[in-house]
Design a protein around this motif. Structure first.
Motif, mmCIF file in Angstrom:
data_model
loop_
_atom_site.group_PDB
_atom_site.id
_atom_site.type_symbol
_atom_site.label_atom_id
_atom_site.label_comp_id
_atom_site.label_asym_id
_atom_site.label_seq_id
_atom_site.Cartn_x
_atom_site.Cartn_y
_atom_site.Cartn_z
ATOM 1 N N SER A 78 10.181 9.312 15.881
ATOM 2 C CA SER A 78 10.416 8.381 16.988
ATOM 3 C C SER A 78 11.892 8.221 17.318
ATOM 4 O O SER A 78 12.257 7.958 18.448
ATOM 5 C CB SER A 78 9.822 7.015 16.656
ATOM 6 N N VAL A 88 0.852 -1.183 0.000
ATOM 7 C CA VAL A 88 0.000 0.000 0.000
ATOM 8 C C VAL A 88 0.891 1.237 0.000
ATOM 9 O O VAL A 88 1.838 1.331 0.804
ATOM 10 C CB VAL A 88 -0.924 0.002 1.234
ATOM 11 N N ALA A 89 0.573 2.155 -0.895
ATOM 12 C CA ALA A 89 1.387 3.366 -1.020
ATOM 13 C C ALA A 89 1.468 4.091 0.318
ATOM 14 O O ALA A 89 0.477 4.200 1.045
ATOM 15 C CB ALA A 89 0.789 4.278 -2.084
ATOM 16 N N SER A 90 2.658 4.570 0.606
ATOM 17 C CA SER A 90 2.868 5.261 1.875
ATOM 18 C C SER A 90 2.451 6.719 1.764
ATOM 19 O O SER A 90 2.657 7.364 0.733
ATOM 20 C CB SER A 90 4.353 5.171 2.244
ATOM 21 N N SER A 145 -0.231 7.756 6.896
ATOM 22 C CA SER A 145 -0.015 6.356 7.286
ATOM 23 C C SER A 145 1.312 6.205 8.013
ATOM 24 O O SER A 145 1.461 5.360 8.891
ATOM 25 C CB SER A 145 -0.048 5.448 6.055
ATOM 26 N N ARG A 146 2.251 7.042 7.657
ATOM 27 C CA ARG A 146 3.570 6.986 8.306
ATOM 28 C C ARG A 146 3.453 7.362 9.784
ATOM 29 O O ARG A 146 4.086 6.773 10.639
ATOM 30 C CB ARG A 146 4.520 7.932 7.582
ATOM 31 N N SER A 147 2.629 8.327 10.075
ATOM 32 C CA SER A 147 2.546 8.795 11.458
ATOM 33 C C SER A 147 1.468 8.053 12.251
ATOM 34 O O SER A 147 1.701 7.628 13.376
ATOM 35 C CB SER A 147 2.267 10.291 11.480
ATOM 36 N N ARG A 148 0.298 7.822 11.629
ATOM 37 C CA ARG A 148 -0.789 7.189 12.391
ATOM 38 C C ARG A 148 -0.691 5.678 12.396
ATOM 39 O O ARG A 148 -1.103 5.022 13.342
ATOM 40 C CB ARG A 148 -2.146 7.569 11.799
ATOM 41 N N GLY A 149 -0.162 5.122 11.320
ATOM 42 C CA GLY A 149 -0.205 3.671 11.178
ATOM 43 C C GLY A 149 0.983 2.933 11.729
ATOM 44 O O GLY A 149 0.960 1.720 11.889
ATOM 45 N N ALA A 150 2.050 3.649 12.039
ATOM 46 C CA ALA A 150 3.253 2.926 12.454
ATOM 47 C C ALA A 150 4.071 3.665 13.488
ATOM 48 O O ALA A 150 5.230 3.356 13.698
ATOM 49 C CB ALA A 150 4.110 2.638 11.223
ATOM 50 N N GLY A 151 3.483 4.647 14.114
ATOM 51 C CA GLY A 151 4.227 5.360 15.147
ATOM 52 C C GLY A 151 4.657 6.722 14.666
ATOM 53 O O GLY A 151 4.584 7.024 13.472
ATOM 54 N N PRO A 152 5.118 7.570 15.582
ATOM 55 C CA PRO A 152 5.461 8.932 15.210
ATOM 56 C C PRO A 152 6.676 8.991 14.306
ATOM 57 O O PRO A 152 7.603 8.205 14.441
ATOM 58 C CB PRO A 152 5.760 9.603 16.552
ATOM 59 N N ALA A 153 6.652 9.928 13.389
ATOM 60 C CA ALA A 153 7.743 10.026 12.430
ATOM 61 C C ALA A 153 9.050 10.417 13.095
ATOM 62 O O ALA A 153 10.121 10.149 12.593
ATOM 63 C CB ALA A 153 7.382 11.044 11.346
#
Lengths: 257, 565
Positions: free
Chosen positions: A252, A236-238, A242-250
């Protein structure tokens, strides 16, 4: 290049999933096993991978359910999609009656039947597959797995049948609790003294698989790249969201620890 | 009798595999890090530098040669300058302070050349089947420079600072099992007995990274101020672990390997059952348990985290551990392990219960440790085609009643989906109906799949009451994957995590913590519901200590109490 079994499997899972295979992990195992055992699973896949896209998963119909020989219409699907179900059917019938024969019709990429047969044979049932491959000459293929073995004795020889009579979309499976029954089938297809064009013993299968595990699996670069492209379909295109909500804060990695 | 009753209850998979309980687990004697260090010690592995080529800033190459009774391995570490603004723990990062690879055999010039060109690239590089593990790490921006500066100026790093963050480096990924062309697990299992246990090679790489982090900090300090620099004290060294940031990627593993998870949980539970069958604690064990309860409570007091949920749980567990220790210390009644756990289970929170499980396992190493050899399993999910569909339905109703009980029509019950991002295949969570990509969601929704299968099967049974599974799957091929799983897991009580993983309230963090507990990490520090920081090998014996005598007492590590100058 050489790849590991794990990464080849992961890639093929994505490829088959992207092509609509519900049981994509089963298809992957069929290709990986063939490649590891030295029978060019990836080359066979490369020949058919574009056509697999048309496969749906409602794939077969049992059209002859007689005790002597069952028959399955595969509607021009690949054994990558239907092979496991076919072997399961033959196996379940053999477990009830002792011996079962199943004819797969209108089926393609027949060599991929070997892995599901290996899996079931290793669990205690004698298994066999026979098919023909078009060409000049027509070739006959036969694999026999003794019960408990993970590898077959695999034979290829020139067909004595007239080319006009051969069927290269048909495969016969047999499962039996008696190895003698499968030897009878072998004699039916291959008369004594027939010169083999190729013979791969169970020991050679095993040695090839061991070598693949030790050194990695040799893969053609172009085929690998093509599969990588096909596998991208399930990714799925990033996006920033999605980078921040789907896998943690950018941020981090820079949060101070 | 009470103990036996409790033992039976505790073995109930409905209790054991509850995701909240799994998300409350702690490391124990069977955790992979603990087992690894006991193995290194008992087999007297010899580990030395075959290359130590760092410049004044600590950049360069270091190679550790590892000699086990079986063979030689090499850990190759590349340390390079990384601007602060480039430092990122996410999978999507493409530069790191340090990259490394664990390899079989010695490193020739040709191999070094190949590794140097590929290891720093991580996922973008290509390795070969002589490499077992690939990893990378980032410096702790809070700790690294200040620790070096303290040592350079002749002082020990302040303990208070290390209590806040107990490491100099954080790993952000540790790859094995054939990734990027490395050796498959099958090869490691068959040819490298030293690492033929789950994640043993990965854990070993992290352990040597900890050694390197200490040596590098001391090296830079010496280079910076040769006249004043001091070595780190042994107590501080021991307290320094390796940080770890674990995100969603670990969660799918638990779902995709149900037979392995069943083995891990079952083995731990079997060991616990043996402990619970022991008779009254003698004075020595009673005293050890009291000390360990205090130690665990103090460990929690020294665990500083921002996450309010986990902080509350830690605080509650600490209070309860102190109460438990006080009660055990004041009461002269004999203590039966089974009774004690039964009472704690009735009274205290899950965190306290799970800490007590870990501490009870510590009391009986002679019983527990031998279970460590059972943590591996050769996974194989296979369809049983001759099974009758009526039997399959009974199997689902017996083993997956927890899945059938989920109400998927309830608000939020299907609001989440898991997918792979095109950005380095990073697993991510999406919101159904909002985020794109639901058509390519990963199949982690076991509960939903089972329930759908049961519905399809019910209808099929009405039309074909005496069918085999093989014939059912000809009619309904979409059910093949879940039928294979259900049949393969029949009788395996602890393979399925009993949760609806597509619910809006799902906490992936709990899955991560479960796996990390089996690894043996400590200081769980949730950063969101999607990822967690933690510390590996904090308190563990140093390399030279392993070669002397293994002191396997490093659970719930505490800060050094005496400041060494």
């Amino acid at each position: 290049m050489r790849v590991s079994s794990n990464e080849l499997g992961s890639l093929l899972n994505r490829v088959f999933e992207g092509q609509g295979f519900v049981d994509f992990e089963a298809a992957t195992k069929q290709v990986v096993w063939l490649q590891q055992c030295g029978l060019q699973g990836l080359a066979h896949l490369a020949d058919c991978v574009d056509k697999l896209e048309q496969s749906s998963d409602s794939l077969v119909q049992l059209c002859d359910d007689s005790a002597e020989q069952m028959s399955l219409n595969c509607y021009h699907n690949s054994t990558l999609a239907v092979g496991g179900a076919a072997v399961d059917l033959a196996l379940s019938e053999a477990m009830q009656t002792g011996t079962a024969t199943l004819r797969l019709e209108h089926c393609h990429n027949l060599i991929f039947i070997l892995q599901p047969l290996a899996e079931r044979a290793s669990r205690g049932m004698n298994c066999m597959a026979h098919w023909q491959v078009a060409g000049s000459p027509v070739l006959e293929h036969l694999a026999i797995f003794p019960a408990g073995d993970s590898y077959p004795n695999y034979l290829v020889w020139e067909s004595l049948e007239p080319a006009a009579r051969h069927r290269d979309d048909t495969l016969t499976l047999a499962c039996s609790d008696a190895i003698e029954a499968l030897e009878d089938y072998k004699e039916q297809y291959c008369s004594s003294g027939t010169p083999y064009l190729a013979q791969v013993t169970a020991a050679e299968f095993q040695a090839n698989e061991r070598c693949s595990l030790d050194k990695g699996i040799a893969v053609d670069d172009a085929v690998w790249q093509r599969l990588c492209l096909l596998g991208e379909r399930v990714l799925v295109a990033s996006t920033e969201a999605s980078r921040s909500r789907g896998a943690g804060p950018a941020d981090s990695g820079t949060s101070g620890a | 009798m009470t103990a036996l009753v409790d033992a039976a209850r505790y073995s109930d998979p409905q209790i054991l595999m509850d995701v909240e309980r799994l998300g409350s687990m702690y490391g124990n004697r069977l955790s992979f890090m603990r087992v690894l260090l006991r193995t290194i010690s008992s087999q007297q592995w010899r580990i030395s530098h075959s290359l130590f080529d760092l410049d004044r800033q600590g950049y360069g190459t270091v190679v550790y040669a590892i000699d086990t009774p079986a063979q030689r391995y090499s850990l190759v570490i590349f340390s390079a300058y990384l601007p602060d603004e480039q430092r990122n723990d996410r999978v999507i990062a493409d530069q790191w302070d340090l990259t490394m690879a664990l390899c079989e055999g010695d490193i020739s010039d040709a191999r070094m050349h190949h590794l140097r060109n590929n290891v720093p690239l991580q996922e973008a590089g290509r390795l070969n089947s002589r490499v077992l593990v690939l990893s990378r790490a980032n410096r702790s921006s809070r700790n690294f420079e200040s620790v070096v500066q303290a040592l350079a100026s002749g002082k020990q790093p302040p303990v208070e600072q290390l209590v806040q963050v107990g490491y100099l480096y954080r790993t952000t990924a540790v790859y094995g099992s054939g990734k990027m062309g490395m050796a498959d697990w099958g090869k490691v299992r068959d040819l490298f007995p030293d690492f033929a246990r789950p994640f043993a090679a990965e854990m070993f790489t992290c352990y040597l990274l900890r050694q390197f982090s200490i040596e590098q900090a001391e090296h830079i300090a010496r280079q910076r101020c040769p006249d004043t620099a001091v070595a780190m004290s042994k107590e501080i060294k021991r307290y320094i672990g390796i940080g770890n940031a674990t995100g969603l990627g670990m969660a799918p593993y638990l779902i995709k390997h149900p037979q392995l998870i069943d083995r891990w949980v079952s083995v731990r539970e079997s060991a616990l059952q043996c402990v619970l069958e022991q008779s009254v604690l003698d004075a020595e064990l009673h005293a050890k348990l009291l000390r360990d309860l205090d130690k665990a409570a103090q460990h929690l007091a020294e665990t500083h985290i921002d996450d309010s949920r986990q902080a509350t749980l830690n605080s509650q567990a600490r209070t309860e551990l102190q109460a438990l220790a006080s009660w055990l210390g004041d009461d002269d009644s004999p203590v039966l392990p089974g009774e004690l756990l039964a009472q704690v289970r009735q009274t205290y929170c899950l965190e306290t219960q799970e800490i007590l499980v870990s501490l009870l396992l510590e009391l009986y190493p002679e019983i527990v440790d031998e279970f460590a050899n059972q943590m591996s399993v050769q996974e194989s999910l296979v369809i049983d085609p001759a099974m009758r569909t009526s039997t399959l339905m009974q199997t689902i109703e017996r083993d997956y009643n927890w899945a059938l009980a989920v109400d998927f029509s309830a608000p939020g019950a299907q609001d989440i989906f898991w997918y792979r991002s095109a950005e380095k295949l990073e697993p991510r969570l999406g919101e159904a109906g909002v985020d794109p990509g639901s058509e390519w969601q990963m199949r982690l929704d076991i509960a939903r799949s089972v329930k759908e299968c049961a519905n399809v099967l019910q209808a099929d049974l009405a039309a074909h009451p005496d069918s085999t599974v093989a014939r059912f799957l000809l009619r309904c091929p979409q059910q093949r994957p879940i039928v294979r799983r259900v049949q393969s897991m029949a009788g395996a009580r602890c393979g399925e995590i009993r949760a609806n993983l597509v619910d809006a309230d799902v906490l992936p963090l709990q899955l991560l913590r479960c796996k990390l507990a089996f690894f043996g990490v400590s200081k769980f520090d949730p950063k969101s519901r999607l990822w967690v920081r933690n510390t590996m090998f904090q308190g563990a014996p140093l390399l030279q200590e392993l070669n002397e005598a293994c002191v396997d007492d490093w659970y719930f590590p505490l800060a050094p109490t005496e400041q060494v100058s």
